[in-house]
Enzyme design. Structure first.
Site, mmCIF file in Angstrom:
data_model
loop_
_atom_site.group_PDB
_atom_site.id
_atom_site.type_symbol
_atom_site.label_atom_id
_atom_site.label_comp_id
_atom_site.label_asym_id
_atom_site.label_seq_id
_atom_site.Cartn_x
_atom_site.Cartn_y
_atom_site.Cartn_z
ATOM 1 N N CYS A 180 0.809 -1.232 0.000
ATOM 2 C CA CYS A 180 0.000 0.000 0.000
ATOM 3 C C CYS A 180 0.838 1.275 0.000
ATOM 4 C CB CYS A 180 -0.948 0.007 1.186
ATOM 5 S SG CYS A 180 -2.068 -1.385 1.154
ATOM 6 N N HIS A 219 -3.316 7.541 1.628
ATOM 7 C CA HIS A 219 -3.687 6.182 1.213
ATOM 8 C C HIS A 219 -5.039 5.864 1.844
ATOM 9 C CE1 HIS A 219 -3.932 2.004 0.564
ATOM 10 N NE2 HIS A 219 -3.654 1.666 1.808
ATOM 11 N N ASN A 258 -10.009 -0.092 -0.382
ATOM 12 C CA ASN A 258 -8.543 0.023 -0.342
ATOM 13 C C ASN A 258 -7.971 -0.592 -1.620
ATOM 14 O OD1 ASN A 258 -5.817 -0.244 0.121
ATOM 15 N ND2 ASN A 258 -6.030 -1.006 2.209
HETATM 16 N N1 ACO Z 1 -18.505 -8.058 9.116
HETATM 17 C C1 ACO Z 1 -18.968 -8.290 10.362
HETATM 18 N N2 ACO Z 1 -18.170 -8.590 11.382
HETATM 19 C C2 ACO Z 1 -16.853 -8.657 11.156
HETATM 20 C C3 ACO Z 1 -16.303 -8.425 9.877
HETATM 21 C C4 ACO Z 1 -17.194 -8.116 8.841
HETATM 22 N N3 ACO Z 1 -16.770 -7.878 7.583
HETATM 23 N N4 ACO Z 1 -14.960 -8.557 9.955
HETATM 24 C C5 ACO Z 1 -14.669 -8.852 11.234
HETATM 25 N N5 ACO Z 1 -15.798 -8.916 11.952
HETATM 26 C C6 ACO Z 1 -15.965 -9.213 13.378
HETATM 27 C C7 ACO Z 1 -14.818 -9.992 13.939
HETATM 28 O O1 ACO Z 1 -14.962 -11.374 13.705
HETATM 29 C C8 ACO Z 1 -14.898 -9.642 15.405
HETATM 30 O O2 ACO Z 1 -15.911 -10.440 15.972
HETATM 31 P P1 ACO Z 1 -15.739 -11.037 17.462
HETATM 32 O O3 ACO Z 1 -15.649 -9.821 18.340
HETATM 33 O O4 ACO Z 1 -16.981 -11.830 17.625
HETATM 34 O O5 ACO Z 1 -14.487 -11.830 17.429
HETATM 35 C C9 ACO Z 1 -15.398 -8.209 15.399
HETATM 36 O O6 ACO Z 1 -15.970 -7.998 14.104
HETATM 37 C C10 ACO Z 1 -14.322 -7.196 15.652
HETATM 38 O O7 ACO Z 1 -13.206 -7.507 14.813
HETATM 39 P P2 ACO Z 1 -11.918 -6.624 14.791
HETATM 40 O O8 ACO Z 1 -10.983 -7.170 13.779
HETATM 41 O O9 ACO Z 1 -11.406 -6.457 16.184
HETATM 42 O O10 ACO Z 1 -12.559 -5.228 14.294
HETATM 43 P P3 ACO Z 1 -11.898 -3.830 14.168
HETATM 44 O O11 ACO Z 1 -12.716 -2.843 14.850
HETATM 45 O O12 ACO Z 1 -10.427 -3.852 14.464
HETATM 46 O O13 ACO Z 1 -12.060 -3.541 12.593
HETATM 47 C C11 ACO Z 1 -10.723 -3.563 10.623
HETATM 48 C C12 ACO Z 1 -11.425 -4.386 11.655
HETATM 49 C C13 ACO Z 1 -11.762 -2.771 9.865
HETATM 50 C C14 ACO Z 1 -9.996 -4.513 9.699
HETATM 51 C C15 ACO Z 1 -9.733 -2.596 11.295
HETATM 52 O O14 ACO Z 1 -8.934 -3.278 12.225
HETATM 53 C C16 ACO Z 1 -8.839 -1.928 10.308
HETATM 54 O O15 ACO Z 1 -9.274 -1.213 9.419
HETATM 55 N N6 ACO Z 1 -7.523 -2.102 10.450
HETATM 56 C C17 ACO Z 1 -6.571 -1.510 9.569
HETATM 57 C C18 ACO Z 1 -6.437 -2.387 8.408
HETATM 58 C C19 ACO Z 1 -5.741 -1.690 7.307
HETATM 59 O O16 ACO Z 1 -5.735 -0.484 7.231
HETATM 60 N N7 ACO Z 1 -5.189 -2.507 6.462
HETATM 61 C C20 ACO Z 1 -4.549 -2.048 5.372
HETATM 62 C C21 ACO Z 1 -3.278 -1.288 5.728
HETATM 63 S S1 ACO Z 1 -2.039 -1.682 4.745
HETATM 64 C C22 ACO Z 1 -2.768 -1.833 3.293
HETATM 65 O O17 ACO Z 1 -3.484 -0.933 2.930
HETATM 66 C C23 ACO Z 1 -2.538 -3.115 2.539
#
Ligand code: ACO
Length: 320
Positions: free
Chosen positions: A114, A247, A277
């Protein structure tokens, strides 16, 4: 007199097919509400069968060349940022070169996931400043749909396909152009975001795997540090910024950076709602949109920042 790389044209391309959150919710345990609340994403574009990274890149490059009024034959350097190349080798950039009808110059890929566009911009800018190229094409192009596990709701809802490109031209003694680029990496965090395959390990392509929460925490710290570094290097402050073009990984990360810089929301270019993304393509896609609709004007100060797998991260300031 020192040489600067002037951005003289931008272009972008998005595949025709749009996949909405509602469509994903039909076959996954997810909802539009969850995806919008956690990420700001409402839809993503997905490449058609047979449409590959070099097709997306070529389309974006052709539009950037047209916007710049430059012929492909004038390009001396093609730097393509991608983590989803057509083939393991050769570089997808060489295929783009051929598709553009170019028979000269040099073309290669840069792999920083990214952060790829910031890395590619840094490479091309340094070639230009060193006098080794006069006109360069910098492209970010991705087909992440091909490396997603479409059964894994925690990753597949986050990404999309697309491409963006800019044409750079050497200009002596200009106050405009790329002011500086700042790139970093820390391989200790390799396992936070990776694809579980590759020619030297499994010989299969594999799927994207991510520790989302950990990445989220590190993103805000690392991006803030890179932005401070870019501003300090140019003796500028956040008040000088006309546009933040980040980004597009997560709306909450984008908003956190906007708040840190105390920028009003109107100065932050956001495309994540429509593009999701798109990895290395997200910044040039956003640039093409905001320059194309007249928001970014000549002479304005544009700040770009990104973080990606590796981990890699970086920032760049451009006087448009
Ligand atoms: N729909 C519904 N529920 C979901 C989904 C979904 N699509 N995905 C995960 N969940 C659930 C999980 O299973 C978890 O359930 P549980 O509590 O029963 O175990 C709950 O939601 C919370 O999951 P988390 O992963 O803790 O959720 P979080 O608030 O951290 O959000 C996310 C997840 C959106 C991925 C966030 O962490 C994020 O955006 N992180 C940054 C990721 C990023 O930017 N990546 C790219 C950077 S580098 C690049 O661009 C390649």
């Amino acid at each position: 007199m020192s040489i600067r790389s002037l951005v003289i044209g931008c272009g972008s391309y998005l595949p025709e097919r749009v996949v909405t959150n509602a469509e994903l919710a039909e076959r996954l345990d997810t909802s539009d509400q969850w995806i919008v609340q956690r990420t700001g994403i409402r839809q993503r574009h997905v490449a058609a069968d047979g449409e590959v990274c070099s097709d997306l890149a070529r389309n974006a490059a052709e539009r950037a060349l047209a916007a710049a009024g430059v012929k492909a034959s004038e390009i001396e350097l093609v730097v393509l940022a991608t983590a989803t190349p057509d083939n393991t080798f050769p570089a997808t950039a060489t295929r783009v070169q051929a598709k553009l009808g170019m028979t000269g110059g040099a073309a290669f890929d840069v792999q920083a996931v990214c952060s790829g566009f910031i890395y590619a911009l840094a490479v091309a800018d340094n070639f230009i400043k060193a006098g080794q190229a006069k006109t360069a094409l910098v492209i970010g192009a991705e087909t992440f749909s091909r490396i997603l596990d479409w059964e894994d709701r925690s990753t597949c809802v986050l990404f999309g396909d697309g491409a963006g490109a800019v044409v750079l031209r050497a200009e002596k003694g200009s106050a405009r152009g790329v002011l500086s680029t700042h790139i970093h990496s820390d391989g200790r965090d390799y396992d936070l975001l990776y694809v579980d395959g590759g020619p030297s390990t499994t010989r299969t392509t594999g799927y994207l795997r991510m520790e989302g929460r950990e990445i989220f925490k590190l993103a805000v710290q690392r991006l803030a540090a890179a932005v401070d570094e870019a501003l300090d290097a140019n003796k500028l402050t956040a008040r000088d910024i006309d546009w933040l073009v980040p980004h597009q990984a997560n709306r909450r990360i984008i908003d956190a950076m906007g708040r840190k810089l105390e920028l009003p929301a109107e100065k932050v270019v956001v495309t994540i709602d429509r593009h999701a993304n798109t990895s290395a393509a997200s910044i040039p896609l956003a640039l093409a949109e905001a320059a194309g609709d007249g928001r970014i004007k000549p002479g304005q100060l544009v700040l770009m920042e990104a973080m990606g797998g590796g981990l890699t991260w970086g920032a760049s300031l451009v006087r448009w």
